[in-house]
Scaffold this motif. Structure first.
Motif, PDB file in Angstrom:
ATOM      1  N   PHE A 193      84.453  50.379 -56.467  1.00  0.00           N
ATOM      2  CA  PHE A 193      84.803  49.999 -55.096  1.00  0.00           C
ATOM      3  C   PHE A 193      85.786  51.023 -54.547  1.00  0.00           C
ATOM      4  N   ASP A 194      85.422  51.663 -53.446  1.00  0.00           N
ATOM      5  CA  ASP A 194      86.291  52.680 -52.856  1.00  0.00           C
ATOM      6  C   ASP A 194      86.266  52.654 -51.329  1.00  0.00           C
ATOM      7  N   ARG A 195      85.954  51.494 -50.763  1.00  0.00           N
ATOM      8  CA  ARG A 195      85.854  51.396 -49.313  1.00  0.00           C
ATOM      9  C   ARG A 195      87.196  51.007 -48.690  1.00  0.00           C
ATOM     10  N   PRO A 196      87.478  51.494 -47.494  1.00  0.00           N
ATOM     11  CA  PRO A 196      88.710  51.072 -46.821  1.00  0.00           C
ATOM     12  C   PRO A 196      88.581  49.659 -46.266  1.00  0.00           C
ATOM     13  N   ILE A 197      89.692  48.936 -46.273  1.00  0.00           N
ATOM     14  CA  ILE A 197      89.762  47.596 -45.688  1.00  0.00           C
ATOM     15  C   ILE A 197      90.847  47.623 -44.617  1.00  0.00           C
ATOM     16  N   ASP A 198      90.538  47.089 -43.463  1.00  0.00           N
ATOM     17  CA  ASP A 198      91.520  47.024 -42.383  1.00  0.00           C
ATOM     18  C   ASP A 198      92.793  46.359 -42.905  1.00  0.00           C
ATOM     19  N   PRO A 199      93.942  47.041 -42.792  1.00  0.00           N
ATOM     20  CA  PRO A 199      95.184  46.460 -43.327  1.00  0.00           C
ATOM     21  C   PRO A 199      95.563  45.127 -42.698  1.00  0.00           C
ATOM     22  N   SER A 200      94.955  44.770 -41.570  1.00  0.00           N
ATOM     23  CA  SER A 200      95.281  43.486 -40.951  1.00  0.00           C
ATOM     24  C   SER A 200      94.598  42.315 -41.655  1.00  0.00           C
ATOM     25  N   ILE A 201      93.663  42.610 -42.558  1.00  0.00           N
ATOM     26  CA  ILE A 201      92.994  41.557 -43.318  1.00  0.00           C
ATOM     27  C   ILE A 201      93.735  41.364 -44.634  1.00  0.00           C
ATOM     28  N   PRO A 202      94.371  40.212 -44.856  1.00  0.00           N
ATOM     29  CA  PRO A 202      95.102  39.997 -46.109  1.00  0.00           C
ATOM     30  C   PRO A 202      94.167  40.032 -47.322  1.00  0.00           C
ATOM     31  N   VAL A 203      94.548  40.810 -48.306  1.00  0.00           N
ATOM     32  CA  VAL A 203      93.778  40.924 -49.542  1.00  0.00           C
ATOM     33  C   VAL A 203      94.715  40.623 -50.717  1.00  0.00           C
ATOM     34  N   THR A 204      94.246  39.803 -51.638  1.00  0.00           N
ATOM     35  CA  THR A 204      94.981  39.498 -52.860  1.00  0.00           C
ATOM     36  C   THR A 204      94.126  39.864 -54.058  1.00  0.00           C
ATOM     37  N   VAL A 205      94.723  40.546 -55.027  1.00  0.00           N
ATOM     38  CA  VAL A 205      94.033  40.891 -56.269  1.00  0.00           C
ATOM     39  C   VAL A 205      94.842  40.311 -57.424  1.00  0.00           C
ATOM     40  N   ALA A 206      94.248  39.376 -58.159  1.00  0.00           N
ATOM     41  CA  ALA A 206      94.914  38.745 -59.298  1.00  0.00           C
ATOM     42  C   ALA A 206      94.140  39.076 -60.574  1.00  0.00           C
TER      43      ALA A 206
END
Length: 270
Positions: A193-206
């Protein structure tokens, strides 16, 4: 149309299981989540009660995205929150990159291995899992009747498999066998996975510290690839952590889906 269940009240939260699993993977925490979210559990193509995964010359990633969009349309939900485990976590990240969701919370998401050698290990793990699940089918009801039997059968996936009910454990083994064709199709063309995600979308990685499938070193690679995300450590949890620490996983999913489009803030709670 994908098979699904929908219950609870509040902001919609779509839960996506991992490869070889089924929507019942979320049952240990679903009722708790439903107290504050409208919970939507789905079976991926070729898994559980959903139709078979048929490529028809299309990339698997495209099929999974289109099926997700179709489900959103069917349920009349726009930009729901999404959470996923393993392959489901990768799907959640892809959905965030495609601007389809309000937030993405992931538990050991696929796509952060180093190279083909590392992926060969992952492929070997699932080959072993499906082979073992096939072999034990005749004795599965007796094996799953005891907590030690369930713990042994689920040991590669979770730290406390003995906590599963016998019914869930038997269903998971049967589901793994049923999903073999889809699993083979999905893992034949791995990608990181190497795609950009809009920083306004909250992302959590656990990530669980005892993950034997997507080894915990991958959490550091995810941290580097997703610097705007919240990164959480799940102590003593395996690859499928929903039974290993119910309270912690519920908290992570509720917090991850609490505030849509939070802005540019960066969080680190590991």
């Amino acid at each position: 149309m994908l098979a699904y269940e929908r219950f609870g009240s509040g902001e919609p939260l779509v839960l996506v299981h991992g490869i070889g699993h089924r929507r019942q993977a979320w049952y240990p925490i679903a009722d708790r989540l439903a107290e504050q979210r409208e919970v939507i559990l789905l079976d991926l193509p070729g898994h559980g009660e959903s139709p078979s995964l048929v490529k028809d010359g299309r990339p698997v990633q495209e099929i999974l995205r289109d099926d997700l969009i179709e489900l959103f349309d069917e349920l009349d939900i726009h930009r729901p929150h999404i959470a996923g485990n393993s392959l489901g976590g990768r799907i959640a990240l892809e959905a965030a990159a495609d601007d389809l969701v309000s937030s993405a919370t992931t538990l050991a998401p696929a796509g952060f291995w180093r190279n083909q050698v590392d992926f060969a290990y992952i492929r070997a793990v699932f080959t072993a899992l499906t082979g073992a699940a096939t072999l034990v089918q005749p004795v599965a009801p007796a094996l799953m009747r005891t907590a030690p039997g369930r713990a042994a059968a689920m040991g590669l996936l979770m730290t406390h498999g003995g906590r599963l009910t016998p019914e869930l454990a038997i269903g998971d083994l049967r589901g793994l066998v049923h999903a073999r064709p889809a699993l083979k199709t999905i893992i034949e063309g791995p990608s990181t996975f190497d795609r950009p995600i809009d920083p306004s979308i909250p992302v959590t990685v656990a990530w669980g510290t005892r993950d034997l499938v997507l080894l915990p070193y991958q959490a550091a690679r995810a941290r580097k690839a997703l610097p705007n995300a919240t990164h959480v450590t799940l102590p003593k949890c395996g690859h499928v952590p929903m039974i290993d620490d119910i309270d912690l996983v519920v908290d992570v999913l509720l917090e991850g889906s609490a505030h849509p489009r939070l802005g540019l803030a960066t969080y680190d709670v590991a």
